[in-house]
Design an enzyme around this catalytic site. Structure first.
Site, short mmCIF file in Angstrom:
data_model
loop_
_atom_site.label_atom_id
_atom_site.label_comp_id
_atom_site.label_asym_id
_atom_site.label_seq_id
_atom_site.Cartn_x
_atom_site.Cartn_y
_atom_site.Cartn_z
N VAL A 172 -3.60 -32.03 -29.10
CA VAL A 172 -1.73 -32.00 -30.20
C VAL A 172 -2.43 -31.21 -31.65
O VAL A 172 -2.84 -31.36 -32.18
CB VAL A 172 -1.57 -33.64 -29.75
CG1 VAL A 172 -0.56 -33.30 -31.33
CG2 VAL A 172 -1.41 -33.89 -29.18
N MET A 220 8.90 -29.27 -28.44
CA MET A 220 8.46 -30.77 -28.11
C MET A 220 7.42 -30.85 -27.07
O MET A 220 7.79 -32.14 -26.32
CB MET A 220 9.58 -31.74 -28.26
CG MET A 220 10.48 -31.15 -29.76
SD MET A 220 8.87 -31.63 -31.39
CE MET A 220 8.82 -33.37 -31.35
N ASN A 274 1.83 -22.08 -33.65
CA ASN A 274 2.61 -23.86 -33.72
C ASN A 274 2.98 -23.21 -35.48
O ASN A 274 1.85 -23.49 -36.30
CB ASN A 274 2.59 -24.40 -33.05
CG ASN A 274 2.41 -25.83 -32.97
OD1 ASN A 274 4.59 -25.41 -33.14
ND2 ASN A 274 2.32 -27.09 -33.87
N ASN A 306 13.00 -23.12 -37.72
CA ASN A 306 12.50 -21.66 -37.51
C ASN A 306 12.45 -20.39 -36.92
O ASN A 306 12.32 -19.51 -37.45
CB ASN A 306 10.98 -22.38 -37.28
CG ASN A 306 10.33 -23.07 -38.15
OD1 ASN A 306 9.54 -22.58 -39.13
ND2 ASN A 306 9.99 -24.75 -38.03
N HIS A 332 3.26 -26.84 -38.38
CA HIS A 332 3.21 -28.04 -38.61
C HIS A 332 3.99 -28.20 -39.34
O HIS A 332 3.44 -28.42 -39.92
CB HIS A 332 1.53 -28.62 -37.86
CG HIS A 332 1.95 -30.10 -37.69
ND1 HIS A 332 2.62 -31.01 -36.59
CD2 HIS A 332 1.57 -31.41 -38.50
CE1 HIS A 332 2.75 -31.90 -36.96
NE2 HIS A 332 1.84 -32.34 -37.75
N GLU A 392 7.82 -23.82 -44.24
CA GLU A 392 8.18 -23.65 -43.30
C GLU A 392 8.67 -22.50 -42.99
O GLU A 392 8.16 -21.00 -42.38
CB GLU A 392 8.45 -24.57 -42.01
CG GLU A 392 7.82 -25.17 -41.77
CD GLU A 392 7.75 -26.73 -40.81
OE1 GLU A 392 7.30 -27.50 -40.03
OE2 GLU A 392 9.56 -26.54 -40.78
N ASP A 406 -3.92 -24.31 -28.40
CA ASP A 406 -5.16 -24.86 -27.84
C ASP A 406 -4.53 -26.64 -27.07
O ASP A 406 -3.56 -26.47 -27.14
CB ASP A 406 -6.74 -25.71 -28.23
CG ASP A 406 -6.50 -27.11 -28.82
OD1 ASP A 406 -5.95 -27.33 -28.53
OD2 ASP A 406 -7.93 -26.62 -29.62
N GLU A 407 -5.26 -27.54 -26.13
CA GLU A 407 -4.87 -27.64 -25.03
C GLU A 407 -4.29 -29.24 -25.72
O GLU A 407 -3.98 -29.62 -25.07
CB GLU A 407 -5.70 -28.28 -24.23
CG GLU A 407 -5.83 -27.23 -23.12
CD GLU A 407 -7.47 -26.67 -22.54
OE1 GLU A 407 -7.75 -27.86 -21.74
OE2 GLU A 407 -7.59 -25.76 -22.31
C1 GRF Z 1 9.47 -28.08 -37.67
O1 GRF Z 1 9.14 -28.75 -38.90
C2 GRF Z 1 8.18 -27.77 -37.02
O2 GRF Z 1 7.47 -27.67 -37.92
C3 GRF Z 1 7.74 -28.86 -36.00
O3 GRF Z 1 9.28 -28.87 -35.55
C4 GRF Z 1 10.03 -29.16 -36.26
C5 GRF Z 1 11.31 -27.55 -35.93
O4 GRF Z 1 12.26 -27.63 -36.51
N1 GRF Z 1 7.05 -28.42 -34.84
P1 GRF Z 1 13.17 -26.49 -36.29
O5 GRF Z 1 13.46 -26.95 -34.61
O6 GRF Z 1 12.37 -25.17 -36.23
O7 GRF Z 1 14.74 -26.16 -36.43
#
Ligand code: GRF
Length: 209
Positions: free
Chosen positions: A147, A93, A110, A18, A112, A177, A144-145
């Site tokens: 998950v 993470m 973010n 990403n 997701h 994404e 936000d705070e």
């Molecule tokens: C993606 O699937 C994103 O949605 C999630 O973690 C993954 C990250 O992949 N939060 P990358 O590191 O961008 O390849």
């Protein structure tokens, strides 16, 4: 776009695909600049990608700090030093401390790999397969705070393949994404995204949602 660039920082922990999409489609275009890439994982491939693109990088391994608050204070100071307008989490993470979230109100986003509020947290794609849904997708939201609980900016559906093949679904979600996240950031930079003052769960898009 004229005047000062819209400066974004990206926080990533993993492969950084990403981040790559953000760098490839936004950095140095339409008045947007990626000012820096930070990670809690010094070995993250995302940092290699940032270095290869000539971007400033910083690492914040938890072992270097007494606790999460201390680490997030350092991250906040680094972001302030970069003068960022937006912080984009891209496979970062770690849950951000409430203090760090409060330092950048409605300025942290973010991506997701599910249609929130379904399947928050880890392994959203596996959760969707286990639940037997026919459609899942991608969400870009403010942080936000909690998950994956912040106000939703944009979403895009992705059908689950009839054979429920995980690799195929992952590929389709990641491709979505890589298109949707830069689109959302571009809209924010253009001032087309506003949180409803009367109901902060609702995010309004300039082009109509
Ligand atoms: C993606 O699937 C994103 O949605 C999630 O973690 C993954 C990250 O992949 N939060 P990358 O590191 O961008 O390849």
């Amino acid at each position: 776009m004229e005047g000062e660039p819209f400066r974004i920082a990206v926080l990533a922990s993993g492969t950084g695909t990403n981040l790559q999409a953000i760098m490839d489609t936004l950095h140095g275009r339409e008045g947007i600049e990626v000012a820096g890439v930070g990670s809690n994982k010094p070995e993250a491939q995302a940092l290699e990608r940032a270095g290869a693109a000539g971007l400033a990088t910083a690492t914040f391994p938890q072992a270097d700090y007494v606790d999460r608050e201390a680490r997030d204070a350092a991250i906040g100071d680094w972001l302030d030093g970069l003068g960022v307008d937006l912080v984009a989490l891209a496979g970062y993470m770690e849950l951000l401390s409430p203090e760090l979230v409060a330092r950048f109100p409605a300025r942290i986003v973010n991506v997701h790999p599910a249609l929130l509020p379904s399947f928050p947290g880890l392994d959203a794609i596996g959760q969707a397969l286990d639940a037997g849904v026919k459609i899942t997708g991608v969400t870009v939201h403010f942080v936000d705070e909690g998950v994956d609980s912040g106000p939703i900016i944009v979403q895009r559906p992705v059908p689950v393949p009839p054979d429920r093949d995980r690799e195929a679904l992952e590929a389709a979600i990641h491709a979505t994404e890589h298109a949707l996240y830069p689109e959302a950031i571009r809209m924010i930079a253009a001032g087309e995204v506003t949180v409803d003052a009367a109901n902060p769960r609702i995010v309004r898009l300039g082009a109509g949602d």
